[in-house]
Design a protein around this motif. Structure first.
Motif, PDB file in Angstrom:
ATOM      1  N   LEU A 151      46.846  42.640  30.649  1.00  0.00           N
ATOM      2  CA  LEU A 151      46.881  43.173  32.010  1.00  0.00           C
ATOM      3  C   LEU A 151      48.066  42.654  32.810  1.00  0.00           C
ATOM      4  CD1 LEU A 151      43.121  42.930  33.064  1.00  0.00           C
ATOM      5  CD2 LEU A 151      44.397  45.004  32.498  1.00  0.00           C
ATOM      6  N   ALA A 152      48.701  41.590  32.336  1.00  0.00           N
ATOM      7  CA  ALA A 152      49.778  40.963  33.105  1.00  0.00           C
ATOM      8  C   ALA A 152      50.952  41.898  33.333  1.00  0.00           C
ATOM      9  CB  ALA A 152      50.245  39.695  32.398  1.00  0.00           C
ATOM     10  N   ALA A 153      51.147  42.876  32.462  1.00  0.00           N
ATOM     11  CA  ALA A 153      52.276  43.805  32.599  1.00  0.00           C
ATOM     12  C   ALA A 153      51.836  45.211  32.220  1.00  0.00           C
ATOM     13  CB  ALA A 153      53.440  43.367  31.718  1.00  0.00           C
TER      14      ALA A 153
ATOM     15  N   PRO B 235      38.008  44.329  34.110  1.00  0.00           N
ATOM     16  CA  PRO B 235      39.149  44.836  33.348  1.00  0.00           C
ATOM     17  C   PRO B 235      39.606  43.819  32.300  1.00  0.00           C
ATOM     18  CG  PRO B 235      39.451  45.207  35.694  1.00  0.00           C
ATOM     19  CD  PRO B 235      38.280  44.295  35.552  1.00  0.00           C
ATOM     20  N   LEU B 236      39.883  44.319  31.103  1.00  0.00           N
ATOM     21  CA  LEU B 236      40.233  43.441  29.993  1.00  0.00           C
ATOM     22  C   LEU B 236      41.653  43.642  29.500  1.00  0.00           C
ATOM     23  CD1 LEU B 236      36.966  43.856  27.884  1.00  0.00           C
ATOM     24  CD2 LEU B 236      37.530  41.988  29.454  1.00  0.00           C
ATOM     25  N   GLY B 237      42.172  44.853  29.558  1.00  0.00           N
ATOM     26  CA  GLY B 237      43.506  45.111  29.041  1.00  0.00           C
ATOM     27  C   GLY B 237      43.804  46.599  29.010  1.00  0.00           C
ATOM     28  N   TYR B 238      45.010  46.914  28.543  1.00  0.00           N
ATOM     29  CA  TYR B 238      45.484  48.299  28.492  1.00  0.00           C
ATOM     30  C   TYR B 238      45.507  48.821  27.067  1.00  0.00           C
ATOM     31  CZ  TYR B 238      47.380  47.588  33.244  1.00  0.00           C
ATOM     32  OH  TYR B 238      47.530  47.339  34.582  1.00  0.00           O
ATOM     33  N   LEU B 239      45.398  50.140  26.947  1.00  0.00           N
ATOM     34  CA  LEU B 239      45.747  50.861  25.732  1.00  0.00           C
ATOM     35  C   LEU B 239      47.110  51.515  25.947  1.00  0.00           C
ATOM     36  CD1 LEU B 239      42.282  52.518  24.995  1.00  0.00           C
ATOM     37  CD2 LEU B 239      43.326  50.640  23.714  1.00  0.00           C
ATOM     38  N   ASN B 240      47.611  52.203  24.929  1.00  0.00           N
ATOM     39  CA  ASN B 240      48.908  52.870  25.065  1.00  0.00           C
ATOM     40  C   ASN B 240      48.825  54.016  26.064  1.00  0.00           C
ATOM     41  OD1 ASN B 240      50.381  51.363  23.129  1.00  0.00           O
ATOM     42  ND2 ASN B 240      49.425  52.534  21.477  1.00  0.00           N
ATOM     43  N   PRO B 241      49.828  54.170  26.919  1.00  0.00           N
ATOM     44  CA  PRO B 241      49.851  55.344  27.798  1.00  0.00           C
ATOM     45  C   PRO B 241      50.121  56.610  27.002  1.00  0.00           C
ATOM     46  CG  PRO B 241      51.913  54.151  27.975  1.00  0.00           C
ATOM     47  CD  PRO B 241      51.021  53.327  27.081  1.00  0.00           C
ATOM     48  N   LEU B 242      49.750  57.746  27.570  1.00  0.00           N
ATOM     49  CA  LEU B 242      50.061  59.016  26.931  1.00  0.00           C
ATOM     50  C   LEU B 242      50.272  60.087  27.991  1.00  0.00           C
ATOM     51  CD1 LEU B 242      46.918  60.724  25.401  1.00  0.00           C
ATOM     52  CD2 LEU B 242      46.761  58.775  26.917  1.00  0.00           C
TER      53      LEU B 242
ATOM     54  N   GLN C 206      47.434  56.094  32.011  1.00  0.00           N
ATOM     55  CA  GLN C 206      47.329  54.720  31.534  1.00  0.00           C
ATOM     56  C   GLN C 206      45.851  54.345  31.378  1.00  0.00           C
ATOM     57  OE1 GLN C 206      49.722  52.216  30.557  1.00  0.00           O
ATOM     58  NE2 GLN C 206      47.697  51.732  29.746  1.00  0.00           N
ATOM     59  N   PRO C 207      45.361  54.204  30.144  1.00  0.00           N
ATOM     60  CA  PRO C 207      43.972  53.804  29.949  1.00  0.00           C
ATOM     61  C   PRO C 207      43.787  52.305  30.229  1.00  0.00           C
ATOM     62  CG  PRO C 207      44.829  55.013  28.044  1.00  0.00           C
ATOM     63  CD  PRO C 207      45.991  54.593  28.874  1.00  0.00           C
ATOM     64  N   VAL C 208      42.711  51.994  30.950  1.00  0.00           N
ATOM     65  CA  VAL C 208      42.329  50.622  31.263  1.00  0.00           C
ATOM     66  C   VAL C 208      40.963  50.368  30.635  1.00  0.00           C
ATOM     67  CG1 VAL C 208      41.805  48.972  33.106  1.00  0.00           C
ATOM     68  CG2 VAL C 208      43.593  50.712  33.448  1.00  0.00           C
ATOM     69  N   VAL C 209      40.866  49.368  29.777  1.00  0.00           N
ATOM     70  CA  VAL C 209      39.598  49.029  29.149  1.00  0.00           C
ATOM     71  C   VAL C 209      38.905  47.956  29.977  1.00  0.00           C
ATOM     72  CG1 VAL C 209      38.457  48.156  27.065  1.00  0.00           C
ATOM     73  CG2 VAL C 209      40.480  49.615  26.867  1.00  0.00           C
ATOM     74  N   ALA C 210      37.621  48.158  30.248  1.00  0.00           N
ATOM     75  CA  ALA C 210      36.858  47.214  31.060  1.00  0.00           C
ATOM     76  C   ALA C 210      35.471  47.015  30.479  1.00  0.00           C
ATOM     77  CB  ALA C 210      36.758  47.705  32.504  1.00  0.00           C
ATOM     78  N   LEU C 211      34.936  45.809  30.659  1.00  0.00           N
ATOM     79  CA  LEU C 211      33.559  45.526  30.300  1.00  0.00           C
ATOM     80  C   LEU C 211      32.683  45.883  31.496  1.00  0.00           C
ATOM     81  CD1 LEU C 211      32.257  44.214  27.721  1.00  0.00           C
ATOM     82  CD2 LEU C 211      31.969  42.157  29.121  1.00  0.00           C
ATOM     83  N   VAL C 212      31.677  46.726  31.254  1.00  0.00           N
ATOM     84  CA  VAL C 212      30.814  47.214  32.327  1.00  0.00           C
ATOM     85  C   VAL C 212      29.453  46.525  32.248  1.00  0.00           C
ATOM     86  CG1 VAL C 212      29.644  49.261  33.250  1.00  0.00           C
ATOM     87  CG2 VAL C 212      32.003  49.435  32.433  1.00  0.00           C
ATOM     88  N   ASP C 213      28.936  46.157  33.395  1.00  0.00           N
ATOM     89  CA  ASP C 213      27.612  45.559  33.495  1.00  0.00           C
ATOM     90  C   ASP C 213      26.610  46.412  32.710  1.00  0.00           C
ATOM     91  OD1 ASP C 213      25.044  44.771  34.297  1.00  0.00           O
ATOM     92  OD2 ASP C 213      25.680  44.318  36.328  1.00  0.00           O
TER      93      ASP C 213
END
Length: 207
Positions: free
Chosen positions: A17-19, A109-116, A125-132
């Protein structure tokens, strides 16, 4: 399921997520001659994964018919960036709150996948997150017809994804599609899921 262990396993497979990923979209070569004129509009989607006793699940939506973009299609909560969004994470969380009533406080939020790129002119830009795991989605009726969950372990089986041929703009194109009746998961959504699948391939998920 151990939510912390799942978060660690996912985070290790994702772009940090840093960049925000700044390179070319993963599907640029496939769509470069099919895009509308002008620069693509920034957008983001939330790939929300909920740890459940039966195994982790990925939240997906089916959009209502009649929308301007991607009507009736299976997608992740998401949309175009607003001027006030500081980054794709903010866009994805805002859209998830609007579309399925997911409070930002219940998503990590945990991190990114590749943009498309999409043929409608968005750089997604996909953002992967852990959901309650206790979150119960409430679809916004003007945008979302249905919310459903996809078993993450089912997603990891390469036998469940196929490449199909479509005729578009006078030439044959090949896109991904998941065999998940009664829903049709294809195109950009399938490409995002396949990116996640490939990143997690060979990585054991926590029990």
């Amino acid at each position: 399921m151990n939510a912390d262990a799942l978060a660690q396993a996912l985070r290790s497979a994702l772009l940090p997520l840093a960049a925000v990923p700044a390179g070319p979209p993963a599907n640029l070569d496939e769509v470069r001659d099919l895009l509308p004129p002008g620069p693509p509009r920034p957008a983001a989607v939330l790939v929300g994964i909920a740890p459940r006793d039966a195994g982790p699940q990925v939240w997906l939506t089916r959009r209502v018919d009649g929308l301007r973009h991607h009507a009736g299609q299976v997608s992740f909560p998401g949309g175009a960036a607003d001027p006030g969004d500081r980054d794709p994470v903010a866009t994805a969380l805002r859209e998830a709150q609007e579309e399925i009533r997911l409070p930002p406080s219940r998503a990590e939020p945990l991190g990114y996948l590749n943009p498309l790129l999409t043929l409608t002119g968005f750089r997604v830009q996909p953002v992967v997150a852990l959901v309650d795991p206790g979150f119960v989605p409430q679809p916004a009726p003007d945008e979302v017809a249905e919310v459903f969950a996809l078993d993450l372990r089912w997603l990891l089986d390469p036998a469940n994804v196929e490449r199909i041929a479509l005729d578009f703009a006078g030439r044959e194109r090949h896109v991904l599609q998941y065999r998940y009746a009664p829903q049709r998961i294809w195109g950009a959504t399938a490409a995002i899921l396949d990116d996640l699948r490939r990143r997690l391939a060979g990585r054991p998920l926590p029990p």
